[in-house]
Design a protein around this motif. Structure first.
Motif, PDB file in Angstrom:
ATOM      1  N   SER A  81       0.842  -1.198   0.000  1.00  0.00           N
ATOM      2  CA  SER A  81       0.000   0.000   0.000  1.00  0.00           C
ATOM      3  C   SER A  81       0.879   1.251   0.000  1.00  0.00           C
ATOM      4  N   CYS A  82       2.006   1.222   0.717  1.00  0.00           N
ATOM      5  CA  CYS A  82       2.902   2.385   0.730  1.00  0.00           C
ATOM      6  C   CYS A  82       3.479   2.624  -0.674  1.00  0.00           C
ATOM      7  N   GLY A  83       3.868   1.544  -1.352  1.00  0.00           N
ATOM      8  CA  GLY A  83       4.372   1.666  -2.722  1.00  0.00           C
ATOM      9  C   GLY A  83       3.322   2.250  -3.649  1.00  0.00           C
ATOM     10  N   ILE A  84       2.098   1.710  -3.569  1.00  0.00           N
ATOM     11  CA  ILE A  84       1.016   2.169  -4.444  1.00  0.00           C
ATOM     12  C   ILE A  84       0.662   3.631  -4.145  1.00  0.00           C
ATOM     13  N   LEU A  85       0.616   3.991  -2.852  1.00  0.00           N
ATOM     14  CA  LEU A  85       0.233   5.365  -2.480  1.00  0.00           C
ATOM     15  C   LEU A  85       1.311   6.387  -2.861  1.00  0.00           C
ATOM     16  N   PHE A  86       2.584   5.984  -2.846  1.00  0.00           N
ATOM     17  CA  PHE A  86       3.652   6.883  -3.313  1.00  0.00           C
ATOM     18  C   PHE A  86       3.465   7.149  -4.814  1.00  0.00           C
ATOM     19  N   VAL A  87       3.147   6.091  -5.562  1.00  0.00           N
ATOM     20  CA  VAL A  87       2.921   6.236  -7.006  1.00  0.00           C
ATOM     21  C   VAL A  87       1.690   7.107  -7.256  1.00  0.00           C
ATOM     22  N   LEU A  88       0.610   6.846  -6.489  1.00  0.00           N
ATOM     23  CA  LEU A  88      -0.621   7.628  -6.643  1.00  0.00           C
ATOM     24  C   LEU A  88      -0.358   9.114  -6.349  1.00  0.00           C
ATOM     25  N   SER A  89       0.456   9.390  -5.320  1.00  0.00           N
ATOM     26  CA  SER A  89       0.780  10.776  -4.953  1.00  0.00           C
ATOM     27  C   SER A  89       1.354  11.521  -6.154  1.00  0.00           C
ATOM     28  N   PHE A  90       2.332  10.870  -6.806  1.00  0.00           N
ATOM     29  CA  PHE A  90       2.967  11.487  -7.965  1.00  0.00           C
ATOM     30  C   PHE A  90       1.990  11.591  -9.127  1.00  0.00           C
ATOM     31  N   HIS A  91       1.167  10.567  -9.301  1.00  0.00           N
ATOM     32  CA  HIS A  91       0.198  10.543 -10.397  1.00  0.00           C
ATOM     33  C   HIS A  91      -0.807  11.695 -10.269  1.00  0.00           C
ATOM     34  N   VAL A  92      -1.278  11.954  -9.043  1.00  0.00           N
ATOM     35  CA  VAL A  92      -2.300  12.981  -8.829  1.00  0.00           C
ATOM     36  C   VAL A  92      -1.674  14.383  -8.785  1.00  0.00           C
ATOM     37  N   ILE A  93      -0.554  14.523  -8.095  1.00  0.00           N
ATOM     38  CA  ILE A  93       0.004  15.856  -7.826  1.00  0.00           C
ATOM     39  C   ILE A  93       1.052  16.273  -8.856  1.00  0.00           C
ATOM     40  N   GLY A  94       1.798  15.292  -9.379  1.00  0.00           N
ATOM     41  CA  GLY A  94       2.851  15.621 -10.331  1.00  0.00           C
ATOM     42  C   GLY A  94       4.100  16.100  -9.618  1.00  0.00           C
ATOM     43  N   LEU A  95       5.038  16.582 -10.384  1.00  0.00           N
ATOM     44  CA  LEU A  95       6.326  16.983  -9.821  1.00  0.00           C
ATOM     45  C   LEU A  95       6.240  18.414  -9.285  1.00  0.00           C
ATOM     46  N   GLN A  96       5.515  18.555  -8.154  1.00  0.00           N
ATOM     47  CA  GLN A  96       5.362  19.867  -7.518  1.00  0.00           C
ATOM     48  C   GLN A  96       5.797  19.751  -6.073  1.00  0.00           C
ATOM     49  N   ALA A  97       6.006  20.907  -5.415  1.00  0.00           N
ATOM     50  CA  ALA A  97       6.424  20.895  -4.008  1.00  0.00           C
ATOM     51  C   ALA A  97       5.416  20.145  -3.139  1.00  0.00           C
ATOM     52  N   GLU A  98       4.120  20.264  -3.482  1.00  0.00           N
ATOM     53  CA  GLU A  98       3.076  19.606  -2.687  1.00  0.00           C
ATOM     54  C   GLU A  98       3.264  18.084  -2.626  1.00  0.00           C
ATOM     55  N   LEU A  99       4.015  17.521  -3.585  1.00  0.00           N
ATOM     56  CA  LEU A  99       4.294  16.080  -3.569  1.00  0.00           C
ATOM     57  C   LEU A  99       4.982  15.673  -2.261  1.00  0.00           C
ATOM     58  N   ILE A 100       5.832  16.558  -1.724  1.00  0.00           N
ATOM     59  CA  ILE A 100       6.518  16.276  -0.448  1.00  0.00           C
ATOM     60  C   ILE A 100       5.485  16.118   0.665  1.00  0.00           C
ATOM     61  N   VAL A 101       4.469  17.012   0.659  1.00  0.00           N
ATOM     62  CA  VAL A 101       3.409  16.946   1.675  1.00  0.00           C
ATOM     63  C   VAL A 101       2.645  15.621   1.527  1.00  0.00           C
ATOM     64  N   ALA A 102       2.339  15.241   0.279  1.00  0.00           N
ATOM     65  CA  ALA A 102       1.587  14.003   0.025  1.00  0.00           C
ATOM     66  C   ALA A 102       2.349  12.786   0.563  1.00  0.00           C
ATOM     67  N   LEU A 103       3.667  12.721   0.285  1.00  0.00           N
ATOM     68  CA  LEU A 103       4.460  11.577   0.738  1.00  0.00           C
ATOM     69  C   LEU A 103       4.560  11.561   2.262  1.00  0.00           C
ATOM     70  N   THR A 104       4.597  12.760   2.870  1.00  0.00           N
ATOM     71  CA  THR A 104       4.616  12.847   4.337  1.00  0.00           C
ATOM     72  C   THR A 104       3.304  12.321   4.917  1.00  0.00           C
ATOM     73  N   LEU A 105       2.186  12.715   4.294  1.00  0.00           N
ATOM     74  CA  LEU A 105       0.864  12.265   4.761  1.00  0.00           C
ATOM     75  C   LEU A 105       0.755  10.743   4.679  1.00  0.00           C
ATOM     76  N   VAL A 106       1.165  10.174   3.547  1.00  0.00           N
ATOM     77  CA  VAL A 106       1.125   8.717   3.375  1.00  0.00           C
ATOM     78  C   VAL A 106       1.970   8.048   4.466  1.00  0.00           C
ATOM     79  N   SER A 107       3.164   8.602   4.734  1.00  0.00           N
ATOM     80  CA  SER A 107       4.062   8.020   5.739  1.00  0.00           C
ATOM     81  C   SER A 107       3.407   8.008   7.111  1.00  0.00           C
ATOM     82  N   LEU A 108       2.837   9.153   7.512  1.00  0.00           N
ATOM     83  CA  LEU A 108       2.156   9.242   8.817  1.00  0.00           C
ATOM     84  C   LEU A 108       1.044   8.195   8.913  1.00  0.00           C
TER      85      LEU A 108
END
Ligand SMILES: [Zn+2]
Length: 250
Positions: A81-108
């Protein structure tokens, strides 16, 4: 682009494996680096071949190599699920600063889901660390308006606190603090949406659990996994969902 997807998936399953260790050890006040992971049954220290996320589980047929004790399916599923959610984060947000926030949220959410499933605890240490990280991130990667995360955090805390009082312990202290932290990630409207979705998911899991005889009526159920699912849907698809709903009303 394909390279980034593969990279994020591999990074996700490796970190997911580490988050399993964090989620299992922090509530027991154990170090997250030492000792190396071992089989909980025979205490045989896992070799690097047994530590490859997802794949070791599949190769070993879900059993300890040493004593043949079954390994819980939750751990490879959390890695996946962590692998899939990291991929989804990039898929939805793209290469933007907000991607860092998305990966942090998934980690938490990965860590608190493991802790909540294993011990019905959302550890304060984890919440405090992520509170610090997200406040830092929101300083440089703000929402509009800039105070939206603060409104979200206050609302999350107050809303869950009131529910805890009204329901007389139906909501744990960890859930209240978690919603305050989630407010910084989500902002006000998505936080409210996350709450409704989490309640909905929790109810569905509860009903199915009761049918399957897994959840006893009086026994408390960990709310963490439902909060995680609700928050992720709200974070990734909140704006779309609200637009769709408003269009329905017209
Ligand atoms: Zn073993």
């Amino acid at each position: 682009m394909a390279f980034l997807y593969i990279y994020l998936f591999i990074l996700g399953i490796i970190l997911g494996s580490f988050y399993n260790v964090v989620g299992l050890r922090i509530p027991k006040k154990q170090s997250i680096v030492k000792p190396r992971s071992a089989c909980p049954n025979c205490h045989h220290t896992l070799t690097w071949k047994e530590l490859i996320p997802v794949f070791s589980y599949m190769i070993q047929g879900g059993k300890c190599k040493n004593c043949r004790q079954k390994i819980s399916l939750i751990y490879p599923l959390m890695e996946l699920s962590c692998g899939i959610l990291f991929v989804l984060s990039f898929h939805v947000i793209g290469l933007q600063a907000e991607l860092i926030v998305a990966l942090t949220l998934v980690s938490l959410l990965q860590i608190i889901t493991v802790s909540d499933l294993a011990y019905m605890i959302i550890p304060n240490k984890v919440l405090l660390l992520f509170l610090f990280i997200i406040v830092m991130e929101r300083t440089f990667i703000p929402l509009t308006p800039w105070y939206d995360p603060i409104l979200g955090a206050i609302t999350g805390f107050v809303l869950l606190y009131v529910i805890a009082i009204v329901s007389k312990g139906g909501m744990g202290g960890g859930d209240i603090k978690l919603f305050a932290v989630l407010g910084f990630f989500l902002g006000l409207s998505n936080l409210l949406l996350a709450f409704f979705l989490a309640t909905f998911v929790g109810t569905v899991i509860g009903v199915f659990g009761m049918i399957a005889g897994q959840v006893k009526r009086k026994k408390p159920m960990p709310f963490g996994p439902s909060i995680a699912i609700g928050s992720l849907i709200a974070y990734f698809y909140g704006t779309d969902l609200v637009d769709w709903y408003l269009a329905l009303l017209q």
